[in-house]
Scaffold this active site. Sequence first.
Site, PDB file in Angstrom:
ATOM      1  CG  HIS A 121     -27.925   5.757  37.599  1.00  0.00           C
ATOM      2  ND1 HIS A 121     -27.032   6.805  37.606  1.00  0.00           N
ATOM      3  CD2 HIS A 121     -27.241   4.698  37.084  1.00  0.00           C
ATOM      4  CE1 HIS A 121     -25.862   6.403  37.125  1.00  0.00           C
ATOM      5  NE2 HIS A 121     -25.959   5.122  36.792  1.00  0.00           N
TER       6      HIS A 121
ATOM      7  CG  HIS B 220     -26.461   5.254  32.255  1.00  0.00           C
ATOM      8  ND1 HIS B 220     -25.143   5.343  31.886  1.00  0.00           N
ATOM      9  CD2 HIS B 220     -26.464   4.803  33.541  1.00  0.00           C
ATOM     10  CE1 HIS B 220     -24.372   4.962  32.904  1.00  0.00           C
ATOM     11  NE2 HIS B 220     -25.147   4.637  33.923  1.00  0.00           N
TER      12      HIS B 220
HETATM   13 FE   LIG Z   1     -24.526   3.919  35.805  1.00  0.00          FE
END
Ligand SMILES: [Fe+2]
Length: 405
Positions: A254, A259
Site C-alpha cells: 500500500h 502512496h
Molecule cells: Fe494510506
Amino acid sequence: MSESMRHGRVSLLIELADRPGALEEALHHFSVAGVNLTHIESRPARDGRFDFYVDCEGERGDPAIEGVIAALARGSEAMLVLDERTVPWFPRQVAELDRIASHTLDAGADLEADHPGFKDPDYRARRAMIDRLARNHRHGDPIPKVEYTEQEIETWGIVYRKLESLHEQHGCAAYLEAFAHMAHACSYAADNIPQAGDVSAFLEARTGFRLRPVAGLLAPRDFLNGLAFRVFFSTQYIRHHSAPLYTPEPDVCHELIGHAPMFADAAFADLSQEIGLASLGASDAEIEHLARCYWFSVEFGLIREQGDLKAYGAGLLSSFGELEYACAGGEAELREWDPAAAAEQDFPITEYQPVYFVADSLQDAKARMQTYCRTLARPFYARYHAATESIWVDRAVRRTSSSRR
Ligand SMILES: [Fe+2]
C-alpha cells in the site's frame, strides 16, 4: 512539559513608521529591558509599510515586558499584544516526530484475531522484528533496510503484477510518470520489494518529501502532523501470504505502490503538506474534518484527464478491485472536489467507497485545499521552514502537555 510552559512567550504585532532606523529603535527597547527575542518577522502591511511580528520570552505582568510594551506603544504607529493560545501538543521540530512515531493505534505485532496472519507464529515473529525496527528508529537515522524473504517477495509480486496493467489504464499521468522513474531508481520490480530508504531518498530529491518508518496505524492527528514536515509515516512489513490481495491495514504494498509515487509530484506533495500544516494544534473536530479531506484526496482521490477518471489516491492505486470500480464511475456517487464538503462526508473503511471526489487536476486539488484551509478558524497560522526543518507559527502558543509525551 512544553517549551512555552518553561518559558512564557509574548507575541507583539508592531506597525512602524516608514523611515530608516524605526525598527532599530523599536528593538532597542527589548535590549534595554533585557528581554530576549525569540522570533521576528516582517509582513507587508498597508500603504507600503511593514508590520513586525515579534516573539519574546516573558509573561504579561513582568516589569520588563510591561516596560517594553509601554515604550513600543509610545514609539510605534500601532502595537498589539497577541494573546497566547493553548492548543493540543504538536511537533515544532522534525525530531519531535520521534515522540509520536511509536504511538500506534492498532495492536502492532500482536495482531487482531481476524488478521490473516493471526495464527501464524512465523509471521508474527517477523512482524515483531520489523515492528522493533520502526520503534527504534530516530530522526536522522538511516531508514532500516529490511531483507525481505522469498515468501514476502512472492506476495509482493502477486500484488505488483495484478496492479501493473490496471495502473496503465486508471493511474493518473503524474503517478505513471513517477512510477516509471522509481521503477528504475528504486528498483521496483515484480521480484523485488524496494527499500523504503531508497524511495525516501528519491522523493526527497524530487519534492522534499520523506518516508519515516512506523509500526502501524497512528492516530489521525499524529499522522497528519507528520505531513506538515513533508514526512510520510510508512510501514515496512507485508501482508500475510495467505491473502495477497487483501490487507486489513497499511503495508509495504500500500505504501510503496499506492502512496510513494504520488509524493514525487509537487502539487500532490503540497496538497498533503497543506493538510498537515492545518492539523498542527487543531481542535479534535478540525482533525476529524482534515482526516476526511485526507481520505477523499490522498487515499481515494480521482481527477479527470482527457475526459477519463484517473486515480491519484493510494487506497485506489493499491487496490485492484476498487481501482476499476472507482474509475468506471458507474455505481458510486461522483462529486466535484470540494474539501468543505469532503470534511463533512462520512466514509466506510471496509468496503468500496460510495462517494468519490473528482478534481480537475492535481493543481486544482491542491488549490482548493489551500483555499479551504484558509477558511478554517485556526488558533495560529503555521508554516514549515525547510532549512531548519521546523514549524514557524505566527503567534505565541502554549502546547498542552500530554501524559504520553
Ligand atoms: Fe494510506
